[in-house]
Design a protein around this motif. Sequence first.
Motif, mmCIF file in Angstrom:
data_model
loop_
_atom_site.group_PDB
_atom_site.id
_atom_site.type_symbol
_atom_site.label_atom_id
_atom_site.label_comp_id
_atom_site.label_asym_id
_atom_site.label_seq_id
_atom_site.Cartn_x
_atom_site.Cartn_y
_atom_site.Cartn_z
ATOM 1 N N ARG A 131 0.818 -1.192 0.000
ATOM 2 C CA ARG A 131 0.000 0.000 0.000
ATOM 3 C C ARG A 131 0.867 1.262 0.000
ATOM 4 O O ARG A 131 1.839 1.354 0.721
ATOM 5 N N PHE A 132 0.463 2.252 -0.801
ATOM 6 C CA PHE A 132 1.109 3.562 -0.803
ATOM 7 C C PHE A 132 0.060 4.623 -0.479
ATOM 8 O O PHE A 132 -1.139 4.419 -0.704
ATOM 9 N N ASN A 177 -10.149 15.278 -12.076
ATOM 10 C CA ASN A 177 -8.725 15.056 -11.799
ATOM 11 C C ASN A 177 -8.511 13.959 -10.748
ATOM 12 O O ASN A 177 -7.459 13.898 -10.109
ATOM 13 N N LEU A 178 -9.495 13.107 -10.546
ATOM 14 C CA LEU A 178 -9.392 12.035 -9.557
ATOM 15 C C LEU A 178 -8.148 11.191 -9.764
ATOM 16 O O LEU A 178 -7.482 10.790 -8.799
ATOM 17 N N GLU A 179 -7.821 10.921 -11.005
ATOM 18 C CA GLU A 179 -6.672 10.066 -11.306
ATOM 19 C C GLU A 179 -5.374 10.638 -10.742
ATOM 20 O O GLU A 179 -4.491 9.888 -10.312
ATOM 21 N N GLU A 180 -5.254 11.959 -10.694
ATOM 22 C CA GLU A 180 -4.046 12.593 -10.161
ATOM 23 C C GLU A 180 -3.857 12.257 -8.684
ATOM 24 O O GLU A 180 -2.725 12.178 -8.202
ATOM 25 N N PHE A 181 -4.954 12.063 -7.977
ATOM 26 C CA PHE A 181 -4.883 11.735 -6.557
ATOM 27 C C PHE A 181 -4.652 10.235 -6.337
ATOM 28 O O PHE A 181 -3.973 9.840 -5.387
ATOM 29 N N ILE A 182 -5.215 9.409 -7.208
ATOM 30 C CA ILE A 182 -5.111 7.957 -7.027
ATOM 31 C C ILE A 182 -3.729 7.427 -7.398
ATOM 32 O O ILE A 182 -3.187 6.550 -6.728
ATOM 33 N N GLN A 183 -3.150 7.938 -8.497
ATOM 34 C CA GLN A 183 -1.860 7.404 -8.944
ATOM 35 C C GLN A 183 -0.787 7.717 -7.898
ATOM 36 O O GLN A 183 -0.833 8.744 -7.231
ATOM 37 N N PRO A 186 5.511 9.492 -7.072
ATOM 38 C CA PRO A 186 5.852 10.613 -6.179
ATOM 39 C C PRO A 186 6.058 11.950 -6.879
ATOM 40 O O PRO A 186 5.760 12.998 -6.306
ATOM 41 N N ALA A 187 6.542 11.921 -8.117
ATOM 42 C CA ALA A 187 6.853 13.168 -8.818
ATOM 43 C C ALA A 187 5.626 13.801 -9.459
ATOM 44 O O ALA A 187 5.713 14.893 -10.014
ATOM 45 N N SER A 195 5.352 5.423 1.708
ATOM 46 C CA SER A 195 5.198 3.988 1.932
ATOM 47 C C SER A 195 4.456 3.796 3.254
ATOM 48 O O SER A 195 4.233 4.755 4.003
ATOM 49 N N LEU A 196 4.108 2.558 3.565
ATOM 50 C CA LEU A 196 3.431 2.299 4.833
ATOM 51 C C LEU A 196 4.316 2.697 6.008
ATOM 52 O O LEU A 196 3.852 3.330 6.963
#
Length: 208
Positions: A131-132, A177-183, A186-187, A195-196
């Motif tokens: 999980r990230f 823009n949901l995908e921007e939050f889900i992916q 890091p950059a 990380s966990l």
Amino acid sequence: MMASINSENKTNSKNLFPKSADCSYVSCYCEENVFKLCEDVTKRYPGEIQNCSVVFVSNARRKVPLWKQRAGKDEEKLVIWDYHVIFLYHPEPQKCLVYDLDSDLPFPTYVHKYITETFRTDQILKPDYFRFFRVVSAKEFLNNFSSDRRHMKRPDGSWIKPPPNYGPITNSNNPHNLEEFIQMEPAKGPGEVLSLTQFVQKFYKPAT
């Protein structure tokens, strides 16, 4: 659990949401449920929004195991989501509460108990299931998040799950823009990706 949380409240922290049943909730729309929590804080305790964060949980494979979820079918309430979203309230360095409307745990739950019960450890998982965590300030989330709910529609336009009875949460800059939050690269995207282990280190500060 709830009694201990209430008994340890200090003057500089608030009981943000007295009952989960009073919160806006629609199954499978966790990002919008959390958005509504953020809105509620700005209306009732505007000074506390700076102490709140929104956390997206996912990974590159979009397969994240979470335990103690209400949707879970087995005894341990295990669900493998493509992503999940939770609300954090951290008014003090050594106090962080997790609000998860999909959880079988108390509402709220102290972060250490929530992590232990919900995420457990990556050591029992294959790397594809690690999980990230994308951590975004609640204020930034309120200002920038946008979803026209396209991810919840089938190719024929029908709904995978019924949507909330209010209109989509969109802004003029970007309808979705949901995908921007889900992916979890890091950059890219808002906030920071952890990380966990890093997530635990950031939000769990045991008393010394």
